[in-house]
Enzyme design. Structure first.
Site, PDB file in Angstrom:
ATOM      1  N   ASN A 144       1.709  -0.896   0.180  1.00  0.00           N
ATOM      2  CA  ASN A 144       0.002   0.596   0.352  1.00  0.00           C
ATOM      3  C   ASN A 144       1.066   1.176  -0.113  1.00  0.00           C
ATOM      4  O   ASN A 144       1.866   1.658   0.972  1.00  0.00           O
ATOM      5  CB  ASN A 144      -0.665   0.316   1.401  1.00  0.00           C
ATOM      6  CG  ASN A 144      -2.029   1.709   1.059  1.00  0.00           C
ATOM      7  OD1 ASN A 144      -1.684   2.013   0.478  1.00  0.00           O
ATOM      8  ND2 ASN A 144      -2.242   1.738   2.317  1.00  0.00           N
ATOM      9  N   LYS A 171       3.196   0.812   2.930  1.00  0.00           N
ATOM     10  CA  LYS A 171       2.512  -0.759   4.261  1.00  0.00           C
ATOM     11  C   LYS A 171       3.197  -1.607   3.392  1.00  0.00           C
ATOM     12  O   LYS A 171       2.610  -1.692   2.333  1.00  0.00           O
ATOM     13  CB  LYS A 171       1.575  -0.526   4.636  1.00  0.00           C
ATOM     14  CG  LYS A 171       1.221   0.859   5.717  1.00  0.00           C
ATOM     15  CD  LYS A 171       0.088   0.429   6.493  1.00  0.00           C
ATOM     16  CE  LYS A 171      -0.493   1.870   6.927  1.00  0.00           C
ATOM     17  NZ  LYS A 171      -1.736   1.713   7.011  1.00  0.00           N
ATOM     18  N   ARG A 191      -2.363  -2.084  -3.375  1.00  0.00           N
ATOM     19  CA  ARG A 191      -3.571  -1.053  -3.440  1.00  0.00           C
ATOM     20  C   ARG A 191      -3.518  -0.480  -3.801  1.00  0.00           C
ATOM     21  O   ARG A 191      -2.474   0.948  -3.927  1.00  0.00           O
ATOM     22  CB  ARG A 191      -4.137  -0.543  -1.762  1.00  0.00           C
ATOM     23  CG  ARG A 191      -5.487  -0.046  -1.314  1.00  0.00           C
ATOM     24  CD  ARG A 191      -4.890   0.568  -0.069  1.00  0.00           C
ATOM     25  NE  ARG A 191      -6.448   2.098  -0.143  1.00  0.00           N
ATOM     26  CZ  ARG A 191      -6.594   2.606   0.726  1.00  0.00           C
ATOM     27  NH1 ARG A 191      -4.417   2.870   1.370  1.00  0.00           N
ATOM     28  NH2 ARG A 191      -6.938   3.339   0.744  1.00  0.00           N
ATOM     29  N   HIS A 220     -12.861   2.587   0.820  1.00  0.00           N
ATOM     30  CA  HIS A 220     -12.316   2.174   1.543  1.00  0.00           C
ATOM     31  C   HIS A 220     -13.231   0.696   0.982  1.00  0.00           C
ATOM     32  O   HIS A 220     -13.927  -0.572   2.250  1.00  0.00           O
ATOM     33  CB  HIS A 220     -12.961   2.638   3.326  1.00  0.00           C
ATOM     34  CG  HIS A 220     -12.865   3.242   3.529  1.00  0.00           C
ATOM     35  ND1 HIS A 220     -13.141   4.741   4.199  1.00  0.00           N
ATOM     36  CD2 HIS A 220     -11.616   3.309   3.824  1.00  0.00           C
ATOM     37  CE1 HIS A 220     -12.243   5.814   5.178  1.00  0.00           C
ATOM     38  NE2 HIS A 220     -11.261   4.546   4.554  1.00  0.00           N
ATOM     39  N   LEU A 272     -14.514   3.482  10.738  1.00  0.00           N
ATOM     40  CA  LEU A 272     -14.941   4.587  11.089  1.00  0.00           C
ATOM     41  C   LEU A 272     -12.759   4.780  11.535  1.00  0.00           C
ATOM     42  O   LEU A 272     -12.520   4.488  12.313  1.00  0.00           O
ATOM     43  CB  LEU A 272     -14.765   4.967  12.096  1.00  0.00           C
ATOM     44  CG  LEU A 272     -16.611   5.001  12.030  1.00  0.00           C
ATOM     45  CD1 LEU A 272     -17.807   4.785  13.163  1.00  0.00           C
ATOM     46  CD2 LEU A 272     -17.357   5.862  11.226  1.00  0.00           C
ATOM     47  N   ARG A 320     -10.620  16.059   7.975  1.00  0.00           N
ATOM     48  CA  ARG A 320     -11.091  16.133   6.843  1.00  0.00           C
ATOM     49  C   ARG A 320     -12.764  16.696   7.156  1.00  0.00           C
ATOM     50  O   ARG A 320     -13.863  16.013   7.774  1.00  0.00           O
ATOM     51  CB  ARG A 320     -11.532  14.923   5.580  1.00  0.00           C
ATOM     52  CG  ARG A 320     -10.578  14.578   4.993  1.00  0.00           C
ATOM     53  CD  ARG A 320     -11.005  13.109   4.433  1.00  0.00           C
ATOM     54  NE  ARG A 320      -9.422  12.729   5.040  1.00  0.00           N
ATOM     55  CZ  ARG A 320      -9.261  10.991   4.361  1.00  0.00           C
ATOM     56  NH1 ARG A 320     -10.642  10.926   3.441  1.00  0.00           N
ATOM     57  NH2 ARG A 320      -8.399  10.735   4.139  1.00  0.00           N
ATOM     58  N   GLY A 331      -9.815   1.739  12.917  1.00  0.00           N
ATOM     59  CA  GLY A 331      -9.722   2.443  14.429  1.00  0.00           C
ATOM     60  C   GLY A 331     -10.405   2.689  15.533  1.00  0.00           C
ATOM     61  O   GLY A 331     -10.009   1.679  16.465  1.00  0.00           O
ATOM     62  N   GLU A 347     -13.582  -0.116  15.382  1.00  0.00           N
ATOM     63  CA  GLU A 347     -13.091  -1.096  16.136  1.00  0.00           C
ATOM     64  C   GLU A 347     -12.468  -0.635  17.721  1.00  0.00           C
ATOM     65  O   GLU A 347     -12.873  -1.867  18.449  1.00  0.00           O
ATOM     66  CB  GLU A 347     -11.639  -1.933  15.350  1.00  0.00           C
ATOM     67  CG  GLU A 347     -12.157  -2.585  14.478  1.00  0.00           C
ATOM     68  CD  GLU A 347     -10.450  -2.723  13.692  1.00  0.00           C
ATOM     69  OE1 GLU A 347      -9.323  -3.251  14.421  1.00  0.00           O
ATOM     70  OE2 GLU A 347     -10.579  -2.414  12.667  1.00  0.00           O
ATOM     71  N   ASN A 348     -11.636   0.145  18.106  1.00  0.00           N
ATOM     72  CA  ASN A 348     -11.746   0.400  19.540  1.00  0.00           C
ATOM     73  C   ASN A 348     -12.550   1.458  19.800  1.00  0.00           C
ATOM     74  O   ASN A 348     -12.797   1.114  21.838  1.00  0.00           O
ATOM     75  CB  ASN A 348      -9.947   1.430  19.574  1.00  0.00           C
ATOM     76  CG  ASN A 348      -9.189  -0.066  18.918  1.00  0.00           C
ATOM     77  OD1 ASN A 348      -9.014  -1.242  19.453  1.00  0.00           O
ATOM     78  ND2 ASN A 348      -8.665   0.640  17.426  1.00  0.00           N
ATOM     79  N   GLU A 397      -7.646  -5.480   5.176  1.00  0.00           N
ATOM     80  CA  GLU A 397      -8.038  -5.011   4.071  1.00  0.00           C
ATOM     81  C   GLU A 397      -6.668  -6.149   3.165  1.00  0.00           C
ATOM     82  O   GLU A 397      -6.705  -6.503   1.480  1.00  0.00           O
ATOM     83  CB  GLU A 397      -7.589  -3.681   4.059  1.00  0.00           C
ATOM     84  CG  GLU A 397      -8.651  -2.903   4.330  1.00  0.00           C
ATOM     85  CD  GLU A 397      -8.414  -1.416   3.686  1.00  0.00           C
ATOM     86  OE1 GLU A 397      -8.803  -0.612   3.146  1.00  0.00           O
ATOM     87  OE2 GLU A 397      -8.159  -0.873   5.474  1.00  0.00           O
TER      88      GLU A 397
END
Ligand code: AMP
Length: 395
Positions: free
Chosen positions: A7, A14, A91, A179, A208, A240, A330, A333-334, A383
């Site tokens: 990516n 990445k 990606r 996404h 998110l 954003r 991020g 999930e958290n 992903e």
């Protein structure tokens, strides 16, 4: 087969090496600040401490070579020779209307990625550099997996803007959505968790993260999504704006004397929860701020949850119902508090979450109460795995 998933961002890379026999990541890493002072590679392998290598990394060629060196290193490496890599999956952010699926890289595909660069000027050129560097260094088949591809199933009435139709004809100005790889992965997982065929489910997926988008997935197909021509539309994000009156753009430009580039910078990098709160784009900082009575952080979190809930309401209407709402990435999930704040708007739909289940983290969870009509699922996104699967499927 072992697949290298890449990516490439404008100044970052990445990577992950996926063993397709087990569908697990053998090692992964991040190269940051490519071409900028202070660049470094951070490499991770299961059961070992992270390895950080600081070096001058002037361009993506050096970055990819460093990633390969880390993967083949005697101690923290996971393969003896680069020849063990059977294919590379990339990606690619924008595929425009050209790609409804992943594509084996050819000269024509590269030309099409280049053509879409005006729609994603920060991302597509970097993605293309990654592809060309791998071509030279690896010489294996390569596949491009597009963020926009999953959303190519949106019907015209959902992807068109209320602009003169000729602007769509001339410039392809429309909603594309992003996404897609993540929305596809978590919706497939949701069907598995719910034990129902995806073709019978109405799902709303909330990705998110730093960037954020919601997607309405009806019977396995994206029918609407909150990001648009670019990843600026929709939810309020880390930095954003998300949705606002387009007239506010020209108004602010006139009042502040801003060029189009400066205005884009303001909307992409200085706005969102960071701009509203004046504190941070990171939800951990905002939650701490709220706990300490920071007004800006409290307001930003309220606005964020409200916007997510409005989209869920809209997409429930778009699909005439919803079976499950998925939270991923991020914050999804958290951020237990964000999930709770969003869910509180949705009681009328039959959403009810169990605070104890919602407080857990780190794996796939159904956080709804047993009698809730609509399930709320937390599903860590992956992903890279989807990119690796699409890659092996094509090579
Ligand atoms: P992503 O783009 O998916 O990597 O998400 C990054 C964002 O996730 C960060 O900017 C944080 O706002 C958020 N995040 C990460 N960990 C947590 C956490 N423990 N609680 C709340 N938010 C988190």
């Amino acid at each position: 087969m072992k697949i290298l998933v890449l990516n490439c961002g404008s100044s970052s890379l990445k990577y992950q090496l996926v063993d397709m026999a087990t569908e697990t990541a053998m090692a992964k890493g991040l190269v940051e600040r490519i071409g900028i002072e202070g660049s470094q590679l951070v490499h991770e392998k299961d059961g070992m401490d992270k390895v950080k290598i600081g070096a001058e990394i002037p361009n993506h060629t050096v970055a990819v070579q460093m990633a390969i060196d880390a993967l083949t290193h005697a101690e923290h490496g996971v393969i003896a020779d680069v020849k063990e890599i059977g294919a590379a999956g990339h990606r690619v952010v924008h595929g425009g209307e050209n790609f409804a699926d992943a594509a084996l890289i050819t000269d024509e595909v590269k030309a099409a990625i280049k053509e879409c660069a005006s729609l994603a000027p920060l991302h597509n050129p970097a993605n293309l550099i990654g592809i060309e560097v791998c071509e030279k260094l690896l010489g294996v088949p390569q596949v491009a997996v597009f963020d926009t591809a999953f959303h190519q199933t949106m019907p015209e009435h959902s992807f068109l803007y209320g602009l003169p139709y000729e602007l769509y004809d001339k410039y392809k100005v429309r909603r594309y959505g992003f996404h897609g790889t993540s929305h596809k992965y978590v919706s497939d997982r949701a069907a598995a968790i719910l034990g129902k065929p995806i073709g019978e489910l109405k799902l709303i997926s909330c990705h998110l993260g730093n960037g954020a988008s919601v997607c309405a997935i009806k019977y396995g197909k994206s029918v609407d999504t909150s990001m648009g021509l670019t990843p600026l539309e929709g939810l309020i994000m880390g930095t954003r704006t998300g949705d606002m009156d387009p007239a506010a753009v020209t108004y602010i430009m006139e009042k502040e004397g801003l060029s189009p580039t400066a205005m884009e910078d303001l909307m992409n990098k200085k706005s969102g929860v960071a701009g509203v709160s004046g504190l941070s784009s990171d939800f951990r900082d905002l939650e701490d701020g709220k706990a300490n009575g920071h007004k800006g952080a409290t307001l930003a979190l309220q606005m964020y949850a409200y916007r997510v809930a409005k989209y869920i309401g809209a997409y429930t209407a778009a699909m005439n119902g919803v079976d499950a709402i998925i939270f991923t990435a991020g914050v999804g999930e958290n951020g237990a508090d964000t999930r709770k704040d969003v869910s509180e708007y949705l009681g009328y739909l039959g959403v009810a979450i169990d605070d104890e289940k919602n407080g857990k983290r780190g794996k796939e969870l159904d956080v709804s109460t047993p009698d809730a009509k609509v399930r709320v699922l937390v599903i860590p996104t992956n992903e890279e795995l989807i990119i690796a699967r699409e890659t092996i499927g094509l090579v």
